[in-house]
Design a protein around this motif. Sequence first.
Motif, short mmCIF file in Angstrom:
data_model
loop_
_atom_site.label_atom_id
_atom_site.label_comp_id
_atom_site.label_asym_id
_atom_site.label_seq_id
_atom_site.Cartn_x
_atom_site.Cartn_y
_atom_site.Cartn_z
N ALA A 204 2.02 1.55 -3.59
CA ALA A 204 0.97 2.09 -4.32
C ALA A 204 0.51 3.40 -4.29
N THR B 175 -5.65 4.08 -2.12
CA THR B 175 -5.93 2.81 -1.43
C THR B 175 -6.94 2.49 -0.77
N GLU C 106 0.82 -1.24 0.16
CA GLU C 106 -0.13 0.03 -0.07
C GLU C 106 0.96 1.21 -0.25
N LEU D 254 -6.64 -5.82 -1.27
CA LEU D 254 -6.22 -4.51 -1.64
C LEU D 254 -6.84 -4.05 -2.96
N TRP E 150 -6.93 -0.62 -5.27
CA TRP E 150 -5.99 0.67 -5.58
C TRP E 150 -6.82 1.42 -6.71
N ARG F 17 -9.24 -1.05 1.12
CA ARG F 17 -9.18 -2.76 1.55
C ARG F 17 -10.57 -3.30 1.86
#
Length: 367
Positions: free
Chosen positions: A36, A43, A33, A54, A56, A45
């Motif tokens: 990213a 981000t 994360e 995850l 994104w 979850r």
Amino acid sequence: MSSTAVAALHRYTHVESPTGDPRALAELAELLESDAAAAGFGTARETHPTGDHLIWTLPAREVVGAPILFLTHYDTVWPVGTLASMPWTVDGDAIRGPGVYDTKAGIAALLAAVAAVDGPHPEIRVVVVADEEIGSPTATGLVESEARRASVVLGLEPPHPGGDLKTGRRGSTRGRITVTGVEAHAALDPLAGVNAIDELVDQLLRVREIGAGRPVLVNTGTIAGGGRTNVVAGRAHADLGLRFADPEDERVVLGDLAALRPIRPRATVDLRLLSHRPTWQPSAAGDELLARIAAVAAGIGQTLGGGPADGAADTNTTGALGRPTVDGLAPPGGGAHARTEWVSLSGIAERVALLTALLTRRGLSGT
């Protein structure tokens, strides 16, 4: 860009992340994360006790249309501690280590590519699954919902040997047959009992008959039951792995398995699907997507082909939904799930370049 991806892969490999180990997965999730977010993603979850998935998102820039969806995973088949006997090494073009090929190199390549994108691009969404190696039992709903709103789906699983992409996959189902019998003393009163192991053996013979004559792979992977030799076994179960090349065979065989009934009075038989990935057959939409990817590859001096694969992944779900799907965009290598696992150093550079080019081409987003 490729050196950035290799450095990231080195860090990811040293955070071991076996399926079903939420503590280990959480450690790698934090690292992923962070990387990213540094690449520009927002981000989020979807939380689960066995490991979080995850999600994104990179907003579109000057491109209107449905997003491109990337699918990948951060769980591996390797338990914590594997690095001690299977360390990270670089030998010529081969990088070795647990999970480098399947499929941490794919994540590293994508993040390096996204960080390098400069110019118009569609919305990019990425789902990084925590339990892919056991059939994504908690992720399938998420994958389905994300796929329905995407223009195309690109899988970051390993490619065919040599680097070609994947345009179809066998259906893959894991099922458990559980038999309940009646316990009794095996010597003093055996007829009062119903042996669950005996019943399970006979049911497995039926399973063999159900699969016979069809191009279906049926593997009895584990079997367990009973407890003592002087007790008639009261419970037993077997886990099956099934692979299908045709949706009709899949429908018939799974229906026949669900219809299994006990042979012995007072025994019960139950089938539970542990995971289910439907058959993804090649389609015109997938072939068209492959052609578009191959054209982008040709524009940067790469040659790519594609075809169906035997293994299963989350792209089974999206391809079976009819979404334009191509898989195998992770860097080439070999030895998936084996102690010889390796990924190509030069292949990482090639895939970073390809992914960057794909994300900066308006045509791939369907706009």
